[in-house]
Design a protein around this motif. Structure first.
Motif, mmCIF file in Angstrom:
data_model
loop_
_atom_site.group_PDB
_atom_site.id
_atom_site.type_symbol
_atom_site.label_atom_id
_atom_site.label_comp_id
_atom_site.label_asym_id
_atom_site.label_seq_id
_atom_site.Cartn_x
_atom_site.Cartn_y
_atom_site.Cartn_z
ATOM 1 N N GLY A 30 -49.629 73.835 13.744
ATOM 2 C CA GLY A 30 -50.931 73.681 13.111
ATOM 3 C C GLY A 30 -52.043 74.477 13.751
ATOM 4 O O GLY A 30 -53.025 74.804 13.099
ATOM 5 N N GLN A 31 -51.919 74.788 15.034
ATOM 6 C CA GLN A 31 -52.968 75.536 15.720
ATOM 7 C C GLN A 31 -52.729 77.033 15.731
ATOM 8 O O GLN A 31 -53.579 77.786 16.182
ATOM 9 C CB GLN A 31 -53.137 75.039 17.147
ATOM 10 C CG GLN A 31 -53.714 73.658 17.224
ATOM 11 C CD GLN A 31 -54.018 73.254 18.655
ATOM 12 O OE1 GLN A 31 -53.637 73.937 19.609
ATOM 13 N NE2 GLN A 31 -54.700 72.152 18.806
ATOM 14 N N PRO A 44 -44.092 90.172 31.051
ATOM 15 C CA PRO A 44 -44.045 89.249 29.922
ATOM 16 C C PRO A 44 -45.353 88.474 29.803
ATOM 17 O O PRO A 44 -45.956 88.079 30.807
ATOM 18 C CB PRO A 44 -42.884 88.316 30.269
ATOM 19 C CG PRO A 44 -42.763 88.378 31.750
ATOM 20 C CD PRO A 44 -43.225 89.758 32.150
ATOM 21 N N VAL A 45 -45.803 88.258 28.583
ATOM 22 C CA VAL A 45 -47.017 87.489 28.311
ATOM 23 C C VAL A 45 -46.786 86.639 27.067
ATOM 24 O O VAL A 45 -45.884 86.896 26.272
ATOM 25 C CB VAL A 45 -48.254 88.399 28.085
ATOM 26 C CG1 VAL A 45 -48.573 89.214 29.318
ATOM 27 C CG2 VAL A 45 -48.071 89.291 26.890
ATOM 28 N N ALA A 46 -47.611 85.619 26.916
ATOM 29 C CA ALA A 46 -47.652 84.840 25.687
ATOM 30 C C ALA A 46 -48.936 85.224 24.968
ATOM 31 O O ALA A 46 -50.013 85.218 25.559
ATOM 32 C CB ALA A 46 -47.636 83.347 25.985
ATOM 33 N N ALA A 47 -48.836 85.579 23.712
ATOM 34 C CA ALA A 47 -50.006 85.926 22.908
ATOM 35 C C ALA A 47 -50.086 84.913 21.776
ATOM 36 O O ALA A 47 -49.086 84.631 21.113
ATOM 37 C CB ALA A 47 -49.879 87.339 22.349
ATOM 38 N N LYS A 48 -51.261 84.331 21.553
ATOM 39 C CA LYS A 48 -51.420 83.318 20.517
ATOM 40 C C LYS A 48 -52.355 83.816 19.427
ATOM 41 O O LYS A 48 -53.423 84.355 19.712
ATOM 42 C CB LYS A 48 -51.982 82.034 21.116
ATOM 43 C CG LYS A 48 -52.101 80.921 20.081
ATOM 44 C CD LYS A 48 -52.476 79.619 20.725
ATOM 45 C CE LYS A 48 -52.492 78.507 19.694
ATOM 46 N NZ LYS A 48 -52.825 77.223 20.294
ATOM 47 N N ARG A 49 -51.929 83.628 18.179
ATOM 48 C CA ARG A 49 -52.790 83.887 17.019
ATOM 49 C C ARG A 49 -53.168 82.540 16.452
ATOM 50 O O ARG A 49 -52.315 81.763 16.036
ATOM 51 C CB ARG A 49 -52.045 84.707 15.958
ATOM 52 C CG ARG A 49 -52.956 85.071 14.769
ATOM 53 C CD ARG A 49 -52.224 85.867 13.743
ATOM 54 N NE ARG A 49 -51.323 84.958 13.033
ATOM 55 C CZ ARG A 49 -50.351 85.344 12.235
ATOM 56 N NH1 ARG A 49 -50.125 86.622 12.035
ATOM 57 N NH2 ARG A 49 -49.586 84.484 11.627
ATOM 58 N N CYS A 50 -54.446 82.246 16.463
ATOM 59 C CA CYS A 50 -54.934 80.954 15.989
ATOM 60 C C CYS A 50 -54.755 80.827 14.487
ATOM 61 O O CYS A 50 -54.886 81.799 13.758
ATOM 62 C CB CYS A 50 -56.398 80.768 16.362
ATOM 63 S SG CYS A 50 -56.647 80.649 18.133
ATOM 64 N N GLY A 51 -54.499 79.599 14.061
ATOM 65 C CA GLY A 51 -54.353 79.313 12.642
ATOM 66 C C GLY A 51 -55.689 78.979 12.002
ATOM 67 O O GLY A 51 -56.749 79.390 12.481
ATOM 68 N N ASP A 52 -55.630 78.186 10.958
ATOM 69 C CA ASP A 52 -56.834 77.840 10.209
ATOM 70 C C ASP A 52 -57.709 76.815 10.926
ATOM 71 O O ASP A 52 -58.880 76.665 10.601
ATOM 72 C CB ASP A 52 -56.450 77.277 8.833
ATOM 73 C CG ASP A 52 -55.797 78.325 7.953
ATOM 74 O OD1 ASP A 52 -56.061 79.525 8.176
ATOM 75 O OD2 ASP A 52 -55.027 77.943 7.067
#
Length: 56
Positions: A30-31, A44-52
């Motif tokens: 959901g996020q 290595p990295v974690a990349a986050k794309r935010c949702g609505d």
């Protein structure tokens, strides 16, 4: 705790979010979506794309 390999990126996922090269897609909810990615130097990295939702 169980550990599993991330799935491949989906069609339409960004190739380089934040300038990082996407290697896989371990989580989505959901996020937003979390990508396993790597920096130009191979770190290595974690990349986050935010949702609505309101993601900060």
């Amino acid at each position: 705790m169980s550990v599993h390999a991330p799935g491949p990126p989906y069609p339409g996922d960004p190739a380089r979010p934040g300038g990082f090269r996407v290697l896989g897609r371990p989580s989505a909810g959901g996020q937003g979506v979390v990508y396993l990615a790597e920096a130009d130097g191979g770190e290595p990295v974690a990349a986050k794309r935010c949702g609505d939702s309101d993601c900060r």
